[in-house]
Design a protein around this motif. Structure first.
Motif, mmCIF file in Angstrom:
data_model
loop_
_atom_site.group_PDB
_atom_site.id
_atom_site.type_symbol
_atom_site.label_atom_id
_atom_site.label_comp_id
_atom_site.label_asym_id
_atom_site.label_seq_id
_atom_site.Cartn_x
_atom_site.Cartn_y
_atom_site.Cartn_z
ATOM 1 N N ASN A 26 -64.588 -29.931 53.876
ATOM 2 C CA ASN A 26 -65.800 -30.322 53.174
ATOM 3 C C ASN A 26 -66.477 -29.092 52.589
ATOM 4 O O ASN A 26 -67.632 -29.118 52.207
ATOM 5 N N SER A 27 -65.703 -28.005 52.529
ATOM 6 C CA SER A 27 -66.154 -26.768 51.899
ATOM 7 C C SER A 27 -64.984 -26.157 51.148
ATOM 8 O O SER A 27 -63.888 -26.033 51.691
ATOM 9 N N GLN A 46 -73.777 -28.100 59.910
ATOM 10 C CA GLN A 46 -75.156 -27.632 60.026
ATOM 11 C C GLN A 46 -75.708 -28.111 61.356
ATOM 12 O O GLN A 46 -76.025 -29.284 61.531
ATOM 13 N N ALA A 89 -72.341 -39.334 43.389
ATOM 14 C CA ALA A 89 -73.569 -38.539 43.282
ATOM 15 C C ALA A 89 -73.373 -37.224 44.026
ATOM 16 O O ALA A 89 -72.824 -37.187 45.124
ATOM 17 N N LEU A 90 -73.814 -36.130 43.419
ATOM 18 C CA LEU A 90 -73.756 -34.820 44.056
ATOM 19 C C LEU A 90 -75.123 -34.450 44.614
ATOM 20 O O LEU A 90 -76.149 -34.727 44.000
ATOM 21 N N ASP A 91 -75.111 -33.803 45.750
ATOM 22 C CA ASP A 91 -76.340 -33.308 46.377
ATOM 23 C C ASP A 91 -76.940 -32.227 45.482
ATOM 24 O O ASP A 91 -76.264 -31.263 45.131
ATOM 25 N N GLN A 92 -78.198 -32.376 45.130
ATOM 26 C CA GLN A 92 -78.845 -31.410 44.253
ATOM 27 C C GLN A 92 -79.082 -30.056 44.918
ATOM 28 O O GLN A 92 -79.455 -29.103 44.276
ATOM 29 N N GLN A 93 -78.867 -29.948 46.228
ATOM 30 C CA GLN A 93 -79.077 -28.691 46.934
ATOM 31 C C GLN A 93 -77.818 -27.826 46.968
ATOM 32 O O GLN A 93 -77.821 -26.762 47.572
ATOM 33 N N LEU A 94 -76.751 -28.275 46.316
ATOM 34 C CA LEU A 94 -75.519 -27.481 46.293
ATOM 35 C C LEU A 94 -75.743 -26.184 45.531
ATOM 36 O O LEU A 94 -76.557 -26.122 44.606
#
Length: 102
Positions: A26-27, A46, A89-94
């Motif tokens: 996931n990275s 996390q 949808a992509l996380d905006q915090q990426l």
């Protein structure tokens, strides 16, 4: 003697080496140089709000040509996936384009 041209695709034989393995990532960090691209796969966890742990487990080098071919294949497959299952949808915090992609 005449030469015949064949347009037949070559036979593809897939096999796995003895050390082949699969893993979940996931990275993905993308690094590049003038000669190649390197994809570093890992798992991200996390455990605290202010601490992110990434454990890298595999690095793969690609030629620029193979990286571009991978981009095309992923783009095509993502389009098909979204047509079937809906927009991803992509996380905006990426991280943005300036750093590694996780």
């Amino acid at each position: 003697m005449s030469q015949q041209k064949t347009n037949a695709e070559p036979k593809l034989n897939l096999s796995s080496t003895p050390d082949y393995r699969e893993g979940y990532a996931n990275s993905v960090q993308v690094r590049m140089s003038v000669w190649d691209f390197m994809l570093v796969f890992g798992t991200m966890n996390q455990e605290a709000p202010d601490e992110l742990t990434i454990k890298n487990f595999q690095g793969v080098y690609l030629s620029p040509q193979q990286a571009k071919a991978l981009l095309n294949v992923l783009s095509h497959n993502l389009s098909q996936y979204e047509q079937t299952f809906g927009t991803i949808a992509l996380d905006q915090q990426l991280p943005t384009a300036g750093g590694p992609v996780h």
